[in-house]
Design an enzyme around this catalytic site. Structure first.
Site, PDB file in Angstrom:
ATOM      1  N   SER A 124      12.678 -50.289   5.253  1.00 27.70           N
ATOM      2  CA  SER A 124      11.655 -49.506   4.552  1.00 27.70           C
ATOM      3  C   SER A 124      10.326 -49.599   5.286  1.00 27.70           C
ATOM      4  O   SER A 124      10.022 -50.626   5.913  1.00 27.70           O
ATOM      5  CB  SER A 124      11.508 -50.078   3.142  1.00 27.70           C
ATOM      6  N   TYR A 148      10.473 -57.687  -2.642  1.00 30.97           N
ATOM      7  CA  TYR A 148      11.384 -56.636  -2.167  1.00 30.97           C
ATOM      8  C   TYR A 148      11.167 -56.385  -0.680  1.00 30.97           C
ATOM      9  O   TYR A 148      12.110 -56.353   0.114  1.00 30.97           O
ATOM     10  CB  TYR A 148      11.169 -55.332  -2.957  1.00 30.97           C
ATOM     11  N   LYS A 152      13.625 -56.929   2.924  1.00 26.56           N
ATOM     12  CA  LYS A 152      13.891 -55.978   4.016  1.00 26.56           C
ATOM     13  C   LYS A 152      13.493 -56.608   5.350  1.00 26.56           C
ATOM     14  O   LYS A 152      14.207 -56.514   6.350  1.00 26.56           O
ATOM     15  CB  LYS A 152      13.105 -54.675   3.790  1.00 26.56           C
TER      16      LYS A 152
HETATM   17  P1  NAD Z   1      20.068 -46.971  -5.128  1.00 25.20           P
HETATM   18  O1  NAD Z   1      19.732 -48.066  -6.092  1.00 25.20           O
HETATM   19  O2  NAD Z   1      20.311 -45.614  -5.660  1.00 25.20           O
HETATM   20  O3  NAD Z   1      21.337 -47.423  -4.249  1.00 25.20           O
HETATM   21  C1  NAD Z   1      21.632 -48.773  -3.979  1.00 25.20           C
HETATM   22  C2  NAD Z   1      23.071 -49.012  -4.378  1.00 25.20           C
HETATM   23  O4  NAD Z   1      23.424 -50.358  -4.089  1.00 25.20           O
HETATM   24  C3  NAD Z   1      23.319 -48.780  -5.875  1.00 25.20           C
HETATM   25  O5  NAD Z   1      24.398 -47.888  -6.007  1.00 25.20           O
HETATM   26  C4  NAD Z   1      23.661 -50.166  -6.413  1.00 25.20           C
HETATM   27  O6  NAD Z   1      24.587 -50.102  -7.469  1.00 25.20           O
HETATM   28  C5  NAD Z   1      24.217 -50.847  -5.186  1.00 25.20           C
HETATM   29  N1  NAD Z   1      24.104 -52.311  -5.116  1.00 25.20           N
HETATM   30  C6  NAD Z   1      23.014 -53.084  -5.319  1.00 25.20           C
HETATM   31  N2  NAD Z   1      23.319 -54.365  -5.092  1.00 25.20           N
HETATM   32  C7  NAD Z   1      24.630 -54.416  -4.724  1.00 25.20           C
HETATM   33  C8  NAD Z   1      25.522 -55.450  -4.363  1.00 25.20           C
HETATM   34  N3  NAD Z   1      25.145 -56.736  -4.331  1.00 25.20           N
HETATM   35  N4  NAD Z   1      26.790 -55.119  -4.050  1.00 25.20           N
HETATM   36  C9  NAD Z   1      27.211 -53.827  -4.105  1.00 25.20           C
HETATM   37  N5  NAD Z   1      26.410 -52.811  -4.435  1.00 25.20           N
HETATM   38  C10 NAD Z   1      25.130 -53.106  -4.737  1.00 25.20           C
HETATM   39  O7  NAD Z   1      18.922 -46.961  -4.027  1.00 25.20           O
HETATM   40  P2  NAD Z   1      18.640 -45.915  -2.866  1.00 25.20           P
HETATM   41  O8  NAD Z   1      17.373 -45.257  -3.177  1.00 25.20           O
HETATM   42  O9  NAD Z   1      19.846 -45.119  -2.583  1.00 25.20           O
HETATM   43  O10 NAD Z   1      18.368 -46.920  -1.674  1.00 25.20           O
HETATM   44  C11 NAD Z   1      19.375 -47.322  -0.767  1.00 25.20           C
HETATM   45  C12 NAD Z   1      18.806 -48.387   0.153  1.00 25.20           C
HETATM   46  O11 NAD Z   1      17.658 -47.859   0.810  1.00 25.20           O
HETATM   47  C13 NAD Z   1      18.324 -49.631  -0.581  1.00 25.20           C
HETATM   48  O12 NAD Z   1      18.624 -50.763   0.226  1.00 25.20           O
HETATM   49  C14 NAD Z   1      16.837 -49.438  -0.665  1.00 25.20           C
HETATM   50  O13 NAD Z   1      16.141 -50.665  -0.730  1.00 25.20           O
HETATM   51  C15 NAD Z   1      16.550 -48.717   0.637  1.00 25.20           C
HETATM   52  N6  NAD Z   1      15.320 -47.912   0.592  1.00 25.20           N
HETATM   53  C16 NAD Z   1      15.186 -46.966  -0.386  1.00 25.20           C
HETATM   54  C17 NAD Z   1      14.027 -46.221  -0.446  1.00 25.20           C
HETATM   55  C18 NAD Z   1      13.847 -45.184  -1.520  1.00 25.20           C
HETATM   56  O14 NAD Z   1      12.742 -44.703  -1.701  1.00 25.20           O
HETATM   57  N7  NAD Z   1      14.870 -44.778  -2.259  1.00 25.20           N
HETATM   58  C19 NAD Z   1      13.007 -46.409   0.497  1.00 25.20           C
HETATM   59  C20 NAD Z   1      13.186 -47.366   1.490  1.00 25.20           C
HETATM   60  C21 NAD Z   1      14.361 -48.115   1.534  1.00 25.20           C
HETATM   61  C1  UD1 Z   2       7.322 -47.022  -3.423  1.00 25.39           C
HETATM   62  C2  UD1 Z   2       7.500 -48.485  -3.149  1.00 25.39           C
HETATM   63  C3  UD1 Z   2       8.064 -48.651  -1.747  1.00 25.39           C
HETATM   64  C4  UD1 Z   2       9.352 -47.843  -1.611  1.00 25.39           C
HETATM   65  C5  UD1 Z   2       9.014 -46.382  -1.939  1.00 25.39           C
HETATM   66  C6  UD1 Z   2      10.150 -45.448  -1.803  1.00 25.39           C
HETATM   67  C7  UD1 Z   2       5.745 -49.522  -4.503  1.00 25.39           C
HETATM   68  C8  UD1 Z   2       4.434 -50.236  -4.481  1.00 25.39           C
HETATM   69  N1  UD1 Z   2       6.222 -49.141  -3.291  1.00 25.39           N
HETATM   70  O1  UD1 Z   2       6.431 -46.484  -2.477  1.00 25.39           O
HETATM   71  O2  UD1 Z   2       8.320 -50.000  -1.466  1.00 25.39           O
HETATM   72  O3  UD1 Z   2       9.860 -47.962  -0.305  1.00 25.39           O
HETATM   73  O4  UD1 Z   2       8.527 -46.332  -3.278  1.00 25.39           O
HETATM   74  O5  UD1 Z   2      10.836 -45.244  -2.992  1.00 25.39           O
HETATM   75  O6  UD1 Z   2       6.340 -49.307  -5.546  1.00 25.39           O
HETATM   76  N2  UD1 Z   2       2.067 -42.061  -7.951  1.00 25.39           N
HETATM   77  C9  UD1 Z   2       1.323 -41.521  -8.982  1.00 25.39           C
HETATM   78  N3  UD1 Z   2       1.885 -41.458 -10.229  1.00 25.39           N
HETATM   79  C10 UD1 Z   2       3.152 -41.890 -10.482  1.00 25.39           C
HETATM   80  C11 UD1 Z   2       3.910 -42.443  -9.411  1.00 25.39           C
HETATM   81  C12 UD1 Z   2       3.333 -42.511  -8.159  1.00 25.39           C
HETATM   82  O7  UD1 Z   2       0.173 -41.119  -8.786  1.00 25.39           O
HETATM   83  O8  UD1 Z   2       3.603 -41.836 -11.644  1.00 25.39           O
HETATM   84  C13 UD1 Z   2       1.471 -42.099  -6.587  1.00 25.39           C
HETATM   85  C14 UD1 Z   2       1.376 -43.492  -5.989  1.00 25.39           C
HETATM   86  O9  UD1 Z   2       0.165 -44.094  -6.336  1.00 25.39           O
HETATM   87  C15 UD1 Z   2       1.497 -43.158  -4.487  1.00 25.39           C
HETATM   88  C16 UD1 Z   2       2.407 -41.936  -4.452  1.00 25.39           C
HETATM   89  O10 UD1 Z   2       2.333 -41.372  -5.749  1.00 25.39           O
HETATM   90  O11 UD1 Z   2       0.254 -42.796  -3.972  1.00 25.39           O
HETATM   91  C17 UD1 Z   2       3.856 -42.262  -4.142  1.00 25.39           C
HETATM   92  O12 UD1 Z   2       4.304 -43.266  -5.022  1.00 25.39           O
HETATM   93  P1  UD1 Z   2       5.839 -43.708  -5.097  1.00 25.39           P
HETATM   94  O13 UD1 Z   2       6.704 -42.518  -5.212  1.00 25.39           O
HETATM   95  O14 UD1 Z   2       5.959 -44.766  -6.159  1.00 25.39           O
HETATM   96  O15 UD1 Z   2       6.127 -44.316  -3.667  1.00 25.39           O
HETATM   97  P2  UD1 Z   2       5.325 -45.476  -2.872  1.00 25.39           P
HETATM   98  O16 UD1 Z   2       4.381 -46.199  -3.742  1.00 25.39           O
HETATM   99  O17 UD1 Z   2       4.829 -44.906  -1.608  1.00 25.39           O
END
Ligand code: NAD
Ligand code: UD1
Length: 337
Positions: A124, A148, A152
């Protein structure tokens, strides 16, 4: 090529499963369903006409991992599985370290045992910490502000060290920026449990009437309109980034760290306006105090992704807003888990 997707029933995993199946890969998923529904993969199967078998099990459990590897040779792993809520990680740090780090370690051990050398990891942009100049480049210093993020950061370290000790290994660490949107079919998408924490799912639920008004967290940041700026990337572009990473890893050894973003930053109010325009809707909002822990601006340098992976994001902000709303509209209760 047969690819294991840990956490493949989740938001990004299900979109990646679809993308890989369409590209001709075989896919198997290990997920404990702690934050997802098997319905996501059933829909992926419907959309692709191909099978995406799910093994319900835990990546922190070596026996569950072995069960997957016993189903037949696995050429590569994309490791999505993990907990991902920043606030929850501050309240329950040990759960986060335990789940996210045990999963990475046990997975690496079992991969080695079964002769699987390729791993693509979901990292991330949070590992860049605060106080950086933009755009964020992969060689910038790293550091985190919450458990968190540290999971990572430490997983990146574990995988880098494992690859340094094993010359056969190929590791691609993908630093995602802000994935939003959904598959254009509107059949799969993001299904947060409870009230969404992230911006786009919150906007979608305001649009649907499920939530009343958006709270804009701060309008006094040093940004053009005072609201926070982020690099939003369409989840299908992100999924294609994984395909590019797999292709790279199949040809190269060692570790690469690559940003997956668009390189463009949009403010909260840009998102609100784009969503309203794309979907012909109004999103009522209030300006509220800053959310603790938020930074003003965050966007990617995307040069390395272009050079190393030959990948770049193609979809527009309008696509992201349309597809996010299409998913929400068609599935007001998500997968109804
Ligand atoms: P998500 O929660 O939808 O998917 C994660 C999946 O992992 C889920 O289906 C959950 O059931 C499964 N899981 C969790 N722990 C587990 C375990 N111990 N064994 C087996 N399954 C397990 O999340 P996502 O948004 O699809 O994110 C996927 C990956 O990307 C995550 O590692 C997350 O941290 C990373 N990531 C996500 C974002 C984002 O904004 N969505 C941003 C940066 C990084
Ligand atoms: C968050 C996580 C980050 C993760 C990312 C992707 C935090 C502090 N960081 O990032 O680790 O990788 O999500 O899923 O949670 N905002 C509003 N109103 C809302 C929600 C968000 O104004 O109800 C604003 C936030 O202040 C920010 C932007 O929208 O400026 C994006 O927010 P968000 O979608 O939560 O993502 P990040 O904070 O960038």
């Amino acid at each position: 090529m047969r690819v294991l997707l840990t956490g493949g029933a989740g938001y990004i995993g299900s979109h990646t499963a679809l993308c890989l199946l369409n590209a001709g890969y075989d896919v198997i998923v290990l997920d404990n369903l702690s934050n997802s529904s098997p319905e996501a993969l059933r829909r992926v199967e419907k959309l692709t006409g191909k099978s995406a078998p799910l093994i319900v099990g835990d990546c922190t459990d070596r026996n569950d991992l072995k069960r997957v590897f016993e189903t037949g040779p696995i050429d590569a792993v994309i490791h999505f599985a993990g907990f991902k809520a920043v606030g929850e990680s501050v309240e329950k740090p040990l759960d986060y370290y335990d789940n996210n780090l045990s999963a990475t370690i046990h997975l690496c051990e079992v991969m080695k045992e079964y002769g699987c050398h390729i791993i693509v990891f979901s990292s991330s942009a949070t590992v860049y910490g605060t106080n950086q100049t933009m755009p964020l480049r992969e060689d910038f210093p790293t550091g985190c502000t919450n458990p968190y993020g540290w999971t990572k950061w430490i997983s990146e370290r574990i995988l880098t060290d494992a690859a340094a000790a094993d010359r056969d290994m190929s590791v691609v660490l993908l630093r995602y920026f802000n994935p939003i949107g959904a598959h254009e079919s509107g059949c799969i998408g993001e299904d947060p449990s409870g009230i969404p924490l992230n911006l786009m799912p919150y906007v979608c639920q305001v649009a649907s009437g499920k939530l009343q008004r958006l709270r804009v967290f701060g309008n006094d940041y040093p940004t053009p309109d005072g609201t926070g700026v982020r690099d939003y990337i369409h989840v299908c572009d992100l999924a294609e980034g994984h395909l590019a990473a797999l292709r790279y890893a199949a040809e190269n050894r060692g570790t690469q760290v690559v940003n997956l973003g668009t390189g463009v930053g949009y403010s909260v109010l840009d998102i609100v306006k784009a969503f309203e325009k794309a979907n012909d809707l109004t999103i009522p909002y209030d300006i509220c105090p800053r959310r603790p822990g938020d930074i003003a601006t965050c966007y990617a340098d995307v040069q390395k992704a272009k050079e190393v992976l030959h990948w770049q994001a193609k979809r527009t902000l309008e696509d992201m807003c349309k597809d996010a709303w299409n998913w929400q509209k068609n599935n007001p209760r998500g997968y109804e888990k």
